[in-house]
Design a protein around this motif. Structure first.
Motif, PDB file in Angstrom:
ATOM      1  N   GLY A   1       0.937  -1.154  -0.137  1.00  0.00           N
ATOM      2  CA  GLY A   1      -0.097  -0.040  -0.102  1.00  0.00           C
ATOM      3  C   GLY A   1       1.048   1.423  -0.151  1.00  0.00           C
ATOM      4  N   ILE A   2       0.057   2.507   0.034  1.00  0.00           N
ATOM      5  CA  ILE A   2       0.978   3.566   0.078  1.00  0.00           C
ATOM      6  C   ILE A   2       0.794   4.433   1.095  1.00  0.00           C
ATOM      7  N   VAL A   3       1.382   5.162   1.911  1.00  0.00           N
ATOM      8  CA  VAL A   3       0.848   5.910   2.906  1.00  0.00           C
ATOM      9  C   VAL A   3       1.508   7.429   2.625  1.00  0.00           C
ATOM     10  N   TYR A   4       0.592   8.267   2.563  1.00  0.00           N
ATOM     11  CA  TYR A   4       0.867   9.711   2.292  1.00  0.00           C
ATOM     12  C   TYR A   4       0.814  10.412   3.532  1.00  0.00           C
TER      13      TYR A   4
ATOM     14  N   VAL B   1      11.117  17.952 -10.141  1.00  0.00           N
ATOM     15  CA  VAL B   1       9.972  17.408  -9.514  1.00  0.00           C
ATOM     16  C   VAL B   1      10.231  16.609  -8.312  1.00  0.00           C
ATOM     17  N   THR B   2      11.256  16.078  -8.548  1.00  0.00           N
ATOM     18  CA  THR B   2      11.612  14.993  -7.374  1.00  0.00           C
ATOM     19  C   THR B   2      11.980  15.950  -6.015  1.00  0.00           C
ATOM     20  N   MET B   3      12.487  16.858  -6.316  1.00  0.00           N
ATOM     21  CA  MET B   3      13.074  18.117  -5.417  1.00  0.00           C
ATOM     22  C   MET B   3      11.980  18.815  -4.902  1.00  0.00           C
ATOM     23  N   LEU B   4      10.944  19.061  -5.647  1.00  0.00           N
ATOM     24  CA  LEU B   4       9.854  19.857  -5.333  1.00  0.00           C
ATOM     25  C   LEU B   4       8.852  18.906  -4.402  1.00  0.00           C
ATOM     26  N   ALA B   5       8.741  17.549  -4.893  1.00  0.00           N
ATOM     27  CA  ALA B   5       8.015  16.752  -4.122  1.00  0.00           C
ATOM     28  C   ALA B   5       8.831  16.571  -2.691  1.00  0.00           C
ATOM     29  N   SER B   6       9.842  16.395  -2.669  1.00  0.00           N
ATOM     30  CA  SER B   6      10.446  16.321  -1.233  1.00  0.00           C
ATOM     31  C   SER B   6      10.365  17.419  -0.329  1.00  0.00           C
ATOM     32  N   LEU B   7      10.202  18.692  -1.010  1.00  0.00           N
ATOM     33  CA  LEU B   7      10.047  19.815  -0.138  1.00  0.00           C
ATOM     34  C   LEU B   7       8.629  19.929   0.450  1.00  0.00           C
ATOM     35  N   ASP B   8       7.824  19.152  -0.590  1.00  0.00           N
ATOM     36  CA  ASP B   8       6.212  19.212  -0.187  1.00  0.00           C
ATOM     37  C   ASP B   8       5.937  18.271   1.131  1.00  0.00           C
ATOM     38  N   THR B   9       7.201  17.423   1.472  1.00  0.00           N
ATOM     39  CA  THR B   9       6.556  16.689   2.776  1.00  0.00           C
ATOM     40  C   THR B   9       6.860  17.422   3.764  1.00  0.00           C
ATOM     41  N   ALA B  10       7.576  18.869   3.561  1.00  0.00           N
ATOM     42  CA  ALA B  10       7.764  19.645   4.713  1.00  0.00           C
ATOM     43  C   ALA B  10       8.767  19.106   5.706  1.00  0.00           C
ATOM     44  N   SER B  11       9.455  17.970   5.576  1.00  0.00           N
ATOM     45  CA  SER B  11      10.370  17.318   6.697  1.00  0.00           C
ATOM     46  C   SER B  11      11.775  17.981   6.288  1.00  0.00           C
ATOM     47  N   ALA B  12      12.291  18.171   7.725  1.00  0.00           N
ATOM     48  CA  ALA B  12      13.866  19.008   7.628  1.00  0.00           C
ATOM     49  C   ALA B  12      14.714  18.293   6.490  1.00  0.00           C
ATOM     50  N   PHE B  13      14.752  16.886   6.992  1.00  0.00           N
ATOM     51  CA  PHE B  13      15.816  16.007   6.062  1.00  0.00           C
ATOM     52  C   PHE B  13      15.396  15.919   4.614  1.00  0.00           C
ATOM     53  N   GLU B  14      14.328  15.944   4.365  1.00  0.00           N
ATOM     54  CA  GLU B  14      13.925  15.998   2.869  1.00  0.00           C
ATOM     55  C   GLU B  14      14.476  17.429   2.061  1.00  0.00           C
TER      56      GLU B  14
ATOM     57  N   ILE C   1      13.619  10.596  -0.781  1.00  0.00           N
ATOM     58  CA  ILE C   1      12.807   9.670  -0.766  1.00  0.00           C
ATOM     59  C   ILE C   1      12.407   8.799   0.494  1.00  0.00           C
ATOM     60  N   LEU C   2      12.572   9.334   1.270  1.00  0.00           N
ATOM     61  CA  LEU C   2      12.395   8.707   2.635  1.00  0.00           C
ATOM     62  C   LEU C   2      10.925   8.502   2.753  1.00  0.00           C
ATOM     63  N   ASP C   3      10.182   9.501   2.174  1.00  0.00           N
ATOM     64  CA  ASP C   3       8.692   9.566   2.695  1.00  0.00           C
ATOM     65  C   ASP C   3       7.894   8.644   1.635  1.00  0.00           C
ATOM     66  N   ASN C   4       8.453   8.333   0.488  1.00  0.00           N
ATOM     67  CA  ASN C   4       7.713   7.433  -0.612  1.00  0.00           C
ATOM     68  C   ASN C   4       7.502   5.936  -0.167  1.00  0.00           C
ATOM     69  N   SER C   5       6.491   5.442  -0.392  1.00  0.00           N
ATOM     70  CA  SER C   5       6.302   3.951  -0.123  1.00  0.00           C
ATOM     71  C   SER C   5       5.662   3.159  -1.244  1.00  0.00           C
TER      72      SER C   5
ATOM     73  N   TRP D   1       4.632   2.732  13.356  1.00  0.00           N
ATOM     74  CA  TRP D   1       3.543   1.777  12.802  1.00  0.00           C
ATOM     75  C   TRP D   1       2.755   2.321  11.945  1.00  0.00           C
ATOM     76  N   GLU D   2       2.060   3.505  12.353  1.00  0.00           N
ATOM     77  CA  GLU D   2       1.232   4.264  11.319  1.00  0.00           C
ATOM     78  C   GLU D   2       1.828   4.538  10.333  1.00  0.00           C
ATOM     79  N   ALA D   3       2.964   4.673  10.277  1.00  0.00           N
ATOM     80  CA  ALA D   3       3.646   5.334   9.056  1.00  0.00           C
ATOM     81  C   ALA D   3       4.303   4.339   8.018  1.00  0.00           C
ATOM     82  N   MET D   4       3.792   3.037   8.486  1.00  0.00           N
ATOM     83  CA  MET D   4       4.045   2.118   7.389  1.00  0.00           C
ATOM     84  C   MET D   4       3.111   1.744   6.709  1.00  0.00           C
ATOM     85  N   PRO D   5       3.522   1.078   5.115  1.00  0.00           N
ATOM     86  CA  PRO D   5       2.290   0.782   4.478  1.00  0.00           C
ATOM     87  C   PRO D   5       1.844  -0.602   4.696  1.00  0.00           C
TER      88      PRO D   5
END
Lengths: 320, 483, 253
Positions: free
Chosen positions: A68-71, A125-138, A228-232, C189-193
């Motif tokens: 699955g995907i988690v956003y 686009v990848t850079m924009l997407a990573s900024l989109d997550t609003a995470s400090a690392f990304e 890409i830490l936030d992509n699943s 846990w919630e962050a995992m797909p």
């Protein structure tokens, strides 16, 4: 390394085109496995002991496609678009890429510019997407990626300039067929310098040591990985597959540049391409296994050296 | 201040009771301005008012002394004059509700939900928050970087995620859980902490530990040091992306742990050290086999570590990265390899020797530059010297029993302090018993407690991407800090 | 560079042959406890000696039970029993997919059930694990970490550690779940797909271990998450962890 499609290429030219493209799709993962392990986070092959499966990349992709995907709550459509964009860019690049003397799926005057800009667009686009997550690392990863792109993109264009434009050609396929009629002394040095330049770019663009460390589990030192830490799930599969293709793209590109020097038949050229790709993969492994990562702020200098090599190649072409 | 008596203990009634001003003057006199002594423990005893008790170690004289004072719920902070107590005071503030007036950065120590971080202003600065869940397989901790581009201007470390309440659980002991709690105070320092606890117990119960047991304990402690130092040198290589040493040392660490497992069945040395001695003996043949195995592993470790010093790209990353100045090291009270890498000649094994270390000296390993290179160098020197010590000790193991039979209760109303040089540095255990010989207060100070702030200092002005490297060069314990 | 290659040749081949062959463990290694209710006289000495209340033996010999999920393998019960009813074997294969399976002596079977076919098709040869240390002493993380070194080389099975919960298929929990980590663990846990698994490694993560009952901890991962695999030990030997993972993925011969 041996896809089921390559033998068909001895047929007509349409077959050739499809074959070279399908080859990319089937082989990019298998070259990635011995070089990177089944995932970019594994160690270089020299210091691995058990060989992992050649098909591990595909197993990982298969799994990711079934997940699955988690956003996160903060992301917008941009984040969802980026994985597809980078996959599309890599696919088009591979479709354009000549393989062992066979023309790519399409080829036209100035096609290399499209490829360079497609990679640029995918990166954007990848850079924009990573900024989109609003995470400090990304954000940090995107920041680093942007900085290095400033050096990598001119180097890529200069490299194309050295092998395509400077000798007076209009496309890579054109350049290859012209080069096949030249001599070693005429084209050899230029090809070698351009190959070195592309090899450095291959290391930089594919997150390899000494630029980025694909094995690192350290969020603060990551570059590409941080974005890409936030992509699943399937999204991650697209990104992983895109980066496999990108690695394959650079290796085959180098093979395309070197091979015309040897005036051999189609079958030999295809085998030669596989051989060169294998040697490059081994070389990447040796580089990764024998030196440490550069300090982050030294990386632009390293990537800059790729531009320098390409530039020298252009100058030499002018003199020769 | 009063020196501890034989057995590093003193009756609670004999602890000097000063006015706060005298207490403060005493501590500043002995420990301030690089006078040589250090505060190894500072805690409150809440029985009969809030009594601050400080244990001060003088490394040159090899003595430990204690002093105390009664304070109200607030008292003037010692930190401005004596920065090395800054965390102790924050701990007192959190756990005992004693407020040090004038403390420059007073916030809780083990409450990760405290959100007041020091912030850098300005439009071009940014903040990076990392943790508690990290990308790697490591313990949880939260790090706040105040950055200007890739440069770190300030790092604040917020821990407490691993807090289990060990010190509270020790009160009322010793019982059947006590020794296991000590073994798990910091899992990679099981021998160090269980040894410190055993010393407290033995001192208070008046147990004489057989020489053979002391030798085996020292062997186990040094094995723990070798395994961790070699493993960390490999991890340092991994952090700069140098795979050969990373791969070899990663495996060798496990092999050294397996030697400990040969001693006691557990790779981390669980169940080995017990009050009164050790729970396992080694036969002559086993000692020979261990020595042989150790020698062959050492040759491999030396070869793997040697690669680091011969690879320019590695040295380029190690040198001038994460420098802690010697003065800062003294001021904030760094201990262990981190302090020795700043040129401080201090090592509890030679400054406050107990057990085997009273008979066999291990040279103190120091380096001067205070950077990652120096910390790596000190670790390499230390594991080699530890190995020599183990081989010598194995060759001449004292005969006799491995455990003293004694069922004596702990002395009543007594305070004991012991320092053990674990692989990260000085482990300080300090216990006070009640009138019925039970622990009234048991204070554990892991070396990480002193050194985390050193890491924050090392990062100032560095690139944020060098943090993992600096972090690994200290390799501090989260659980040992959080307890 | 030549030095590194040279060293590579001399360091040789070091990967543990498990699962093809059983590893050589220390002769003093304390593995799966063996209970002999026939020898037990229900004196209750073992129960008194046990620091984690893992054992119960005070009513009748047939009631002799040992909860591996709580056991820290300290061997105190073996020493306390003068009847020889408890002994520690060299068996490193420990782990169960059901919590009850860890209670030795009852009519339960300690068994690692393989994943269902659908999960196996995905994870069988490709599983990424997110490790979260939730309290505890750090020894379990060390033994989990060691699986990635060439000594065990986890990646030859297609298993690896993920840098982000988004990339992960399984959440490996160590430590008793300290109150301060509870929220972070839940969020991970919630962050995992989906589909996703939870693996509890070590006595602490299964039951709280030595910290059980202390007010600062939550007595194990069960309190917060649905656990799919329990691997007992304090800390478990890396080979026990590997055995558990491979058992789950049906990769054991």
């Amino acid at each position: 390394m041996c896809s089921p499609f390559w033998w068909r290429s001895s047929g007509g030219s349409d077959y050739e085109r499809y074959a070279s493209f399908l080859n990319s799709l089937c082989d990019c993962g298998t070259i990635r496995s011995p070089v990177c392990g089944h995932h970019p986070k594994d160690e270089g092959f020299l210091f691995r002991e058990e060989r992992i499966s050649l098909f591990q990349t595909y197993r990982d992709l298969f799994k990711l496609l079934h997940k699955g995907i988690v956003y996160s709550k903060s992301v917008s459509w941009l984040f969802k678009l980026a994985p597809l964009a980078s996959l599309a860019a890599s696919l088009i690049a591979c479709a354009w890429l000549p393989f062992g003397g066979m023309t790519g799926l399409f080829s036209f005057t100035g096609g290399f510019l499209l490829i360079a800009y497609l990679f640029g667009a995918a990166r954007f686009v990848t850079m924009l997407a990573s900024l989109d997550t609003a995470s400090a690392f990304e954000g940090m990863g995107a920041n680093r990626e942007a900085l290095f792109a400033v050096f990598a993109e001119p180097a890529l264009l200069l490299g194309f300039g050295a092998v395509i434009v400077a000798p007076g050609n209009s496309s890579l396929a054109n350049a290859i067929s012209v080069a096949q009629n030249t001599t070693f002394s005429d084209y050899g040095v230029v090809a070698a310098l351009a190959a070195v330049s592309f090899f450095i770019l291959a290391l930089a663009e594919n997150s390899r040591i000494p630029v980025d460390d694909p094995t690192t589990h350290l969020e603060l030192t990551m570059i590409h990985e941080a974005m890409i830490l936030d992509n699943s799930g399937p999204d991650l599969a697209f990104i992983e597959f895109a980066s496999s293709l990108k690695l394959w793209f650079f290796y085959v590109l180098i093979a395309d540049i070197i091979l015309p020097l040897f005036h051999v038949g189609l079958v030999a050229r295809i085998c030669g391409t596989f051989l060169i790709v294998f040697v490059l993969a081994a070389l990447t492994g040796i580089v990764e296994s024998s030196m440490a990562r550069l300090r982050l702020m030294k990386v632009p200098q390293f990537i800059g050296s790729a531009a320098a090599f390409a530039f020298i190649a252009i100058l030499l072409k002018g003199i020769l | 201040m009063k020196l501890l008596e034989t057995g590093n203990k003193i009756s609670v009634a004999d602890i000097p009771d000063r006015s706060y001003n005298d207490f403060r003057a005493e501590l500043i006199d002995s420990c301030g301005g690089g006078k040589g002594a250090r505060i190894v423990s500072l805690f409150a005893l809440r029985e009969g008012g809030n009594r601050l008790i400080a244990a001060v170690a003088d490394d040159k004289a090899g003595t430990i002394s204690v002093t105390s004072t009664l304070v109200d719920s607030t008292y003037p902070s010692l930190t401005p004059a004596l920065p090395q107590v800054h965390l102790f005071e924050r701990e007192l503030f959190e756990a005992d509700g004693l407020r040090p007036e004038g403390h420059p950065w007073l916030k809780s120590v083990r409450n990760p939900f405290a959100t007041d971080f020091s912030r850098m202003g300005g439009d071009e600065s940014h903040e990076v928050a990392v943790g508690p869940v990290h990308a790697g397989v490591i313990e949880p901790g939260h790090f706040r970087f105040q950055c200007y581009g890739e440069n770190v201007e300030h790092l604040e470390i917020s821990l407490g995620y691993q807090h289990r309440g060990i010190e509270n659980a020790m009160v009322g002991g010793p019982d059947k859980r006590t020794v296991h709690l000590m073994e798990t105070a910091a899992g990679d320092t099981s021998i160090g902490h269980s040894l410190a606890y055993a010393r407290i117990f033995e001192s208070m119960a008046g147990v004489m530990v057989p020489a053979r047991a002391e030798a085996l304990r020292a062997i186990a402690l040094e094995l723990e040091r070798i395994a961790n130092h070699v493993g960390d040198l490999g991890a340092l290589a991994g952090d700069v992306g140098y795979l050969p040493t990373k791969s070899f040392c990663g495996r060798l660490r496990g092999d050294f742990l397996n030697i400990t497992a040969e001693l006691c069945g557990n790779r981390f040395g669980r169940n080995l050290v017990r009050p009164g001695g050790v729970a396992f003996d080694v036969s002559g043949d086993e000692a020979l086999a261990l020595a042989g195995r150790l020698k062959s592993l050492l040759a491999q470790a030396d070869e793997a570590v040697e690669l680091l010093w011969n690879t320019p790209s590695v040295l380029a990353r190690f040198e001038h990265t994460g420098i802690v100045s010697r003065q800062d090291a003294i001021d904030v009270g760094l201990v262990g390899p981190a302090a020795r890498a700043c040129g401080l000649d201090m090592d509890s094994r030679s400054d406050h020797p107990t057990g085997m270390y009273r008979y066999t000296a291990i040279p103190v390993s120091t380096s001067l530059s205070g950077d990652v290179y120096a910390r790596a160098m000190v670790r390499m020197l230390e594991y080699r010297r530890s190995a020599r010590f183990i081989l010598d000790t194995l060759a001449s193991l004292p005969a006799g029993k491995t455990t003293a039979e004694s069922k004596a209760p702990l002395a009543s109303a007594m305070l004991a302090v012991f320092l053990v040089e674990g692989w990260r540095g000085e482990i300080c255990h300090c216990a006070i018993t009640s009138a019925d010989g039970k622990f009234l207060r048991y204070k554990v100070t892991d070396p990480s407690f002193h050194n985390w702030f050193g890491l924050a200092l090392a990062l100032r002005g560095q690139q944020i991407s060098d943090f993992p490297l600096c972090n690994k060069s200290f390799n501090l314990s989260y659980c040992g800090f959080d307890l | 560079m030549m030095r590194a290659l040279n060293a590579r040749l001399r360091q040789g081949y070091r990967t543990n042959p498990f699962p093809a062959e059983d590893p050589v463990l220390s002769p003093r290694y304390a593995g799966l406890p063996q209970l002999d209710p026939g020898a037990c006289n229900a004196c209750g000495e073992c129960e008194k000696a046990c620091p984690t209340q893992a054992i119960s033996a005070h009513t009748a010999p047939s009631e002799l039970k040992l909860d591996l999920g709580r056991c820290i393998f300290c061997g105190e019960c073996e020493k306390a029993c003068d009847q020889g009813a408890i002994s520690f074997s060299k068996t490193f294969r420990m782990g169960a997919t059901e919590r009850e399976g860890l209670v030795l002596g009852k009519n339960t079977e300690m068994r690692i059930k393989r994943l269902n076919d659908e999960m196996l098709r995905c994870f069988g040869h490709a599983m990424k694990i997110r490790v979260v240390s939730a309290g505890g002493c750090g020894a379990c993380e060390a033994d989990v970490n060691v699986l990635e070194t060439i000594g065990f080389d986890l990646s030859r099975f297609g298993i690896g550690y993920a840098a982000s919960p988004r990339h992960a298929d399984a959440l490996l929990v160590t430590g008793p779940v300290s109150g301060n980590m509870e929220l972070a663990l839940k969020k991970t846990w919630e962050a995992m797909p989906d589909p996703k698994l939870v693996i509890a490694v070590g006595a602490c993560a299964i039951s709280g271990g030595i910290y059980r009952g202390m007010p600062e901890v939550r007595d194990g991962a069960d309190s917060t998450l649905p656990v799919n695999l329990y691997i007992p030990g304090c800390p478990p030997h890396p080979i026990s962890i590997l055995n558990g993972l491979l058992g789950l993925l049906n990769r054991l011969p």
